[in-house]
Design a protein around this motif. Structure first.
Motif, PDB file in Angstrom:
ATOM      1  N   SER A 309       0.784  -1.247   0.010  1.00 37.62           N
ATOM      2  CA  SER A 309      -0.049   0.232  -0.094  1.00 37.62           C
ATOM      3  C   SER A 309       0.980   1.254   0.104  1.00 37.62           C
ATOM      4  CB  SER A 309      -0.885   0.018   1.023  1.00 37.62           C
ATOM      5  OG  SER A 309      -0.327   0.019   2.454  1.00 37.62           O
ATOM      6  N   GLU A 310       2.144   1.164   0.682  1.00 36.87           N
ATOM      7  CA  GLU A 310       2.912   2.420   0.557  1.00 36.87           C
ATOM      8  C   GLU A 310       3.409   2.699  -0.736  1.00 36.87           C
ATOM      9  OE1 GLU A 310       5.908   1.234   3.631  1.00 36.87           O
ATOM     10  OE2 GLU A 310       4.426   1.762   5.246  1.00 36.87           O
ATOM     11  N   MET A 311       3.692   1.797  -1.387  1.00 36.20           N
ATOM     12  CA  MET A 311       4.274   1.732  -2.695  1.00 36.20           C
ATOM     13  C   MET A 311       3.029   2.298  -3.813  1.00 36.20           C
ATOM     14  SD  MET A 311       6.497  -1.986  -3.116  1.00 36.20           S
ATOM     15  CE  MET A 311       6.630  -1.913  -4.877  1.00 36.20           C
ATOM     16  N   LYS A 312       2.014   1.856  -3.503  1.00 38.73           N
ATOM     17  CA  LYS A 312       0.706   2.297  -4.264  1.00 38.73           C
ATOM     18  C   LYS A 312       0.776   3.921  -4.034  1.00 38.73           C
ATOM     19  CE  LYS A 312      -4.135   1.767  -5.193  1.00 38.73           C
ATOM     20  NZ  LYS A 312      -4.375   3.006  -5.217  1.00 38.73           N
ATOM     21  N   VAL A 313       0.832   4.510  -2.725  1.00 38.94           N
ATOM     22  CA  VAL A 313       0.847   5.679  -2.326  1.00 38.94           C
ATOM     23  C   VAL A 313       1.714   6.565  -3.144  1.00 38.94           C
ATOM     24  CG1 VAL A 313       1.068   7.532  -0.601  1.00 38.94           C
ATOM     25  CG2 VAL A 313      -0.441   5.509  -0.097  1.00 38.94           C
ATOM     26  N   VAL A 314       3.000   5.879  -3.416  1.00 37.45           N
ATOM     27  CA  VAL A 314       3.887   6.927  -3.886  1.00 37.45           C
ATOM     28  C   VAL A 314       3.669   6.934  -5.401  1.00 37.45           C
ATOM     29  CG1 VAL A 314       6.558   6.515  -4.606  1.00 37.45           C
ATOM     30  CG2 VAL A 314       5.939   5.993  -2.125  1.00 37.45           C
ATOM     31  N   TYR A 315       3.262   5.725  -6.006  1.00 36.31           N
ATOM     32  CA  TYR A 315       3.040   5.961  -7.406  1.00 36.31           C
ATOM     33  C   TYR A 315       1.686   6.585  -7.728  1.00 36.31           C
ATOM     34  CZ  TYR A 315       6.675   2.482  -8.464  1.00 36.31           C
ATOM     35  OH  TYR A 315       7.783   1.916  -8.669  1.00 36.31           O
ATOM     36  N   ASP A 316       0.642   6.618  -6.649  1.00 38.42           N
ATOM     37  CA  ASP A 316      -0.385   7.485  -6.963  1.00 38.42           C
ATOM     38  C   ASP A 316       0.083   8.999  -7.017  1.00 38.42           C
ATOM     39  OD1 ASP A 316      -1.977   5.433  -7.379  1.00 38.42           O
ATOM     40  OD2 ASP A 316      -2.794   5.315  -5.363  1.00 38.42           O
ATOM     41  N   THR A 317       0.970   9.230  -5.949  1.00 42.95           N
ATOM     42  CA  THR A 317       1.385  10.503  -6.124  1.00 42.95           C
ATOM     43  C   THR A 317       2.109  11.035  -7.367  1.00 42.95           C
ATOM     44  OG1 THR A 317       1.459  10.572  -3.522  1.00 42.95           O
ATOM     45  CG2 THR A 317       2.441  12.053  -4.810  1.00 42.95           C
ATOM     46  N   LEU A 318       3.033  10.298  -7.748  1.00 38.73           N
ATOM     47  CA  LEU A 318       3.794  10.410  -8.841  1.00 38.73           C
ATOM     48  C   LEU A 318       2.939  10.561 -10.145  1.00 38.73           C
ATOM     49  CD1 LEU A 318       7.023   8.016  -8.583  1.00 38.73           C
ATOM     50  CD2 LEU A 318       6.790  10.533  -8.284  1.00 38.73           C
ATOM     51  N   ASP A 319       1.790   9.828 -10.174  1.00 36.74           N
ATOM     52  CA  ASP A 319       0.763   9.879 -11.132  1.00 36.74           C
ATOM     53  C   ASP A 319       0.101  11.150 -11.128  1.00 36.74           C
ATOM     54  OD1 ASP A 319       1.530   7.450 -12.124  1.00 36.74           O
ATOM     55  OD2 ASP A 319      -0.035   6.294 -11.220  1.00 36.74           O
ATOM     56  N   MET A 320      -0.447  11.544 -10.052  1.00 32.96           N
ATOM     57  CA  MET A 320      -1.041  12.811  -9.759  1.00 32.96           C
ATOM     58  C   MET A 320      -0.059  14.008 -10.246  1.00 32.96           C
ATOM     59  SD  MET A 320      -2.429  14.512  -6.186  1.00 32.96           S
ATOM     60  CE  MET A 320      -0.541  14.474  -5.610  1.00 32.96           C
ATOM     61  N   LEU A 321       1.245  14.024 -10.161  1.00 36.72           N
ATOM     62  CA  LEU A 321       2.156  14.920 -10.642  1.00 36.72           C
ATOM     63  C   LEU A 321       2.542  14.943 -11.895  1.00 36.72           C
ATOM     64  CD1 LEU A 321       4.672  15.004  -7.363  1.00 36.72           C
ATOM     65  CD2 LEU A 321       2.708  16.596  -8.143  1.00 36.72           C
ATOM     66  N   LYS A 322       1.699  13.696 -12.628  1.00 40.13           N
ATOM     67  CA  LYS A 322       2.074  13.300 -14.265  1.00 40.13           C
ATOM     68  C   LYS A 322       3.345  13.092 -14.342  1.00 40.13           C
ATOM     69  CE  LYS A 322      -1.794  16.454 -15.586  1.00 40.13           C
ATOM     70  NZ  LYS A 322      -2.372  17.303 -16.065  1.00 40.13           N
ATOM     71  N   ILE A 323       3.990  12.256 -13.635  1.00 41.99           N
ATOM     72  CA  ILE A 323       5.232  11.789 -13.700  1.00 41.99           C
ATOM     73  C   ILE A 323       5.092  10.307 -13.867  1.00 41.99           C
ATOM     74  CG2 ILE A 323       7.800  11.657 -12.737  1.00 41.99           C
ATOM     75  CD1 ILE A 323       6.983  13.982 -11.034  1.00 41.99           C
ATOM     76  N   GLU A 324       4.819   9.716 -15.078  1.00 39.83           N
ATOM     77  CA  GLU A 324       4.352   8.162 -14.979  1.00 39.83           C
ATOM     78  C   GLU A 324       5.476   7.545 -16.130  1.00 39.83           C
ATOM     79  OE1 GLU A 324       2.372  10.507 -17.016  1.00 39.83           O
ATOM     80  OE2 GLU A 324       0.473  10.668 -15.541  1.00 39.83           O
ATOM     81  N   LYS A 325       6.208   8.317 -16.939  1.00 40.96           N
ATOM     82  CA  LYS A 325       7.073   7.762 -18.023  1.00 40.96           C
ATOM     83  C   LYS A 325       8.366   7.471 -17.702  1.00 40.96           C
ATOM     84  CE  LYS A 325       3.678   9.581 -21.408  1.00 40.96           C
ATOM     85  NZ  LYS A 325       3.633  10.478 -22.685  1.00 40.96           N
ATOM     86  N   LYS A 326       8.999   7.974 -16.508  1.00 40.94           N
ATOM     87  CA  LYS A 326      10.275   8.101 -16.327  1.00 40.94           C
ATOM     88  C   LYS A 326      10.612   6.618 -15.677  1.00 40.94           C
ATOM     89  CE  LYS A 326      10.741  12.848 -14.948  1.00 40.94           C
ATOM     90  NZ  LYS A 326      11.346  13.315 -16.273  1.00 40.94           N
ATOM     91  N   LYS A 327      11.629   5.958 -16.078  1.00 41.05           N
ATOM     92  CA  LYS A 327      12.498   4.916 -15.979  1.00 41.05           C
ATOM     93  C   LYS A 327      12.480   4.843 -14.135  1.00 41.05           C
ATOM     94  CE  LYS A 327      14.305   2.918 -20.252  1.00 41.05           C
ATOM     95  NZ  LYS A 327      15.456   2.297 -20.433  1.00 41.05           N
ATOM     96  N   VAL A 328      11.899   4.029 -13.561  1.00 34.82           N
ATOM     97  CA  VAL A 328      12.130   3.652 -12.014  1.00 34.82           C
ATOM     98  C   VAL A 328      13.051   2.478 -11.702  1.00 34.82           C
ATOM     99  CG1 VAL A 328      10.670   3.236  -9.954  1.00 34.82           C
ATOM    100  CG2 VAL A 328       9.674   4.530 -11.713  1.00 34.82           C
ATOM    101  N   ILE A 329      14.047   2.865 -10.638  1.00 32.78           N
ATOM    102  CA  ILE A 329      14.849   1.895  -9.889  1.00 32.78           C
ATOM    103  C   ILE A 329      14.310   1.773  -8.701  1.00 32.78           C
ATOM    104  CG2 ILE A 329      17.215   1.036  -9.432  1.00 32.78           C
ATOM    105  CD1 ILE A 329      18.278   2.815 -11.474  1.00 32.78           C
ATOM    106  N   THR A 330      14.035   0.608  -8.204  1.00 28.39           N
ATOM    107  CA  THR A 330      13.673   0.160  -6.929  1.00 28.39           C
ATOM    108  C   THR A 330      14.615  -0.354  -5.849  1.00 28.39           C
ATOM    109  OG1 THR A 330      11.249   0.419  -7.741  1.00 28.39           O
ATOM    110  CG2 THR A 330      11.688  -0.699  -5.395  1.00 28.39           C
ATOM    111  N   PHE A 331      14.994   0.294  -4.708  1.00 29.23           N
ATOM    112  CA  PHE A 331      15.647  -0.238  -3.814  1.00 29.23           C
ATOM    113  C   PHE A 331      14.859  -0.618  -2.611  1.00 29.23           C
ATOM    114  CE2 PHE A 331      19.203   2.798  -5.382  1.00 29.23           C
ATOM    115  CZ  PHE A 331      19.718   1.987  -6.390  1.00 29.23           C
ATOM    116  N   PHE A 332      14.830  -1.984  -2.303  1.00 33.57           N
ATOM    117  CA  PHE A 332      14.182  -2.559  -1.373  1.00 33.57           C
ATOM    118  C   PHE A 332      15.001  -2.293  -0.053  1.00 33.57           C
ATOM    119  CE2 PHE A 332      11.551  -4.508  -4.347  1.00 33.57           C
ATOM    120  CZ  PHE A 332      10.308  -4.149  -3.923  1.00 33.57           C
ATOM    121  N   ASN A 333      14.957  -1.412   0.756  1.00 30.07           N
ATOM    122  CA  ASN A 333      15.617  -1.150   1.944  1.00 30.07           C
ATOM    123  C   ASN A 333      15.348  -1.787   3.241  1.00 30.07           C
ATOM    124  OD1 ASN A 333      17.949   0.517   3.195  1.00 30.07           O
ATOM    125  ND2 ASN A 333      16.668   2.092   3.738  1.00 30.07           N
ATOM    126  N   LYS A 334      16.283  -1.576   3.944  1.00 26.84           N
ATOM    127  CA  LYS A 334      16.163  -2.475   5.425  1.00 26.84           C
ATOM    128  C   LYS A 334      16.043  -3.897   5.396  1.00 26.84           C
ATOM    129  CE  LYS A 334      13.723   1.693   7.278  1.00 26.84           C
ATOM    130  NZ  LYS A 334      12.709   2.285   7.903  1.00 26.84           N
TER     131      LYS A 334
END
Length: 435
Positions: A309-334
């Protein structure tokens, strides 16, 4: 006699309404309340109880139903609470009616977040943004108390009630909001100039995004030696920070390059559930740093039970800012907090082009970040094999500073260079060859 002023501690009860229909709705509400408890504690309050109610929709008058309101009144007396915090933003009517019915301080999630932001803002821009969000929130909740709050208008021959106190307050706030927007516009203009100067260079830009308290600042500190505040708190840092990350370039046997690669890393404010719209608007200029970045680094708390759900919040916020097409690298921390190998297999992000398991605090996996970044950069670069005359040394310098060099040979007519270069550099090379 000297009197010591001590900050009064708020003892609060958290209140939430579940309006969802899913079977896991209760767990979702509890997770949201867990986060609200962290927010309250970050703001300096002590949580002494919780109350939840399932309703098809929020009560438009009191947020919760009359029966739960009575239960809440008894719980307040039993726990010695001095206030309540609702998990959702209250309307002015709901806040007024709850305050009247409970005779206690009533706060909502937005108020708590605004308090935290006000306490943690450090830069001039951050303080302007927080004040703007606070005033916009307050403006929508101003209520008058009748004609008794009127004042006489100034001027010769003025008679009767002049501007009401409510209207006066609104005018003062609107004037201040307008002033803050002008000041922020100047800050944005300066930021644009900084971006243009930055864009004159050819260093790739990576914006670090993620849910709040996932370790973004810790990662930036570990990679760049920055000294950014990194605490186990929600919204420990609010202000955007840019640092240069330089590492030894090279992709292995086919690279042949022993030079350096420089990229810019931008740490942004953490995201959160139910982020108030006023804050999104106020911090839009800061969040837009992600729009000017070439790539996104998404940091996820691998140990969080709510990471999906936290990842969804991040992507929903990026979509709201209309930042959907940039390449994403995900680091699973901790990752050091996950001992079961089977649990690590579930660490997947379908929107990411690359994923990596790391621990920014303990240094696990950080040695693989260079290769990960190189792989993503190479995907967007073109292989060129060109001879540059000695009159074009400035272009050669740009290539060396920003590209992955495969071969370099000094000839009589110039320098032969074989490298993976960005589209920008490739365009400059083509422009020279077309002359």
């Amino acid at each position: 006699m000297l009197y010591e002023n001590k900050e009064e501690i708020e003892y609060v009860i958290l209140v939430a309404v579940d309006t969802s229909n899913g079977d896991d709705s209760l767990s979702g509400v509890e997770s949201s309340l867990d986060e609200l408890a962290e927010l309250a504690e970050t703001a300096g309050a002590v949580v002494v109880g919780r109350l939840t109610q399932k309703l098809p929709s929020f009560n438009p008058s009191t947020y919760i139903g009359s029966g739960k309101l009575e239960e809440l009144r008894y719980k307040i007396l039993d726990r010695g609470a001095t206030g309540i915090i609702t998990d959702d933003e209250l309307s002015p009517a709901q806040m007024y009616n709850l305050s009247k019915a409970l005779d206690i301080k009533v706060m909502d999630r937005t108020m708590v977040i605004l308090d935290i932001f006000a306490a943690h803002a450090r830069t001039a821009e951050g303080k302007l943004q927080v004040e703007l969000a606070q005033l916009q929130y307050r403006l929508s909740r101003l209520t008058g108390k009748g004609i008794s709050m009127s004042r006489l208008g100034g001027g010769i021959g003025t008679r009767g009630p002049g501007e009401k106190k409510l209207e006066q307050d609104r005018r003062v706030i609107r004037n201040r909001v307008a002033q803050l927007k002008r000041e922020l516009a100047d800050v944005v203009e300066h930021r644009e100039l900084t971006r243009k100067n930055r864009d004159l260079g050819t260093d790739p830009v990576f914006a670090i995004v993620g849910y709040t308290n996932v370790g973004k600042s810790t990662l930036l500190n570990a990679l760049t030696g920055a000294d950014i505040l990194a605490e186990n708190k929600l919204f420990a840092t609010l202000d955007t920070t840019t640092r240069v990350y330089e590492y030894s370039r090279g992709m292995g046997e086919d690279s042949g390059n022993t030079g350096k690669q420089k990229v810019l890393l931008i740490d942004t404010v953490g995201f959160i559930r139910k982020l108030p719209h006023n804050l999104v608007d106020a911090f839009r200029s800061t969040l837009e740093e992600t729009d000017y970045a070439d790539y996104i680094i998404h940091v996820v708390d691998a140990s969080s039970p709510d990471r999906i759900s936290e990842m969804k919040v991040v992507y929903d916020t990026l979509d709201m800012l209309k930042i959907e097409k940039k390449k994403v690298i995900t680091f699973f921390n901790k990752i050091d907090k996950i001992e079961d190998p089977d649990d690590r297999l579930g660490l997947i992000d379908k929107r990411a082009v690359k994923t990596l398991l790391i621990s920014a605090k303990n240094g696990i996996g950080l040695d693989k970040i260079n290769v990960c970044i190189d792989e993503v950069l190479r995907e967007d670069r073109k292989l060129v094999d060109v001879v540059l005359s000695y009159k074009k040394m400035s272009l050669l310098s740009q290539i060396k500073n920003s590209s992955e060099i495969i071969e370099e040979e000094y000839l009589e007519e110039g320098v032969r260079i074989k490298a993976f270069v960005s589209e920008d550099i490739c365009g400059k090379i083509n422009a020279i060859q077309d002359i």
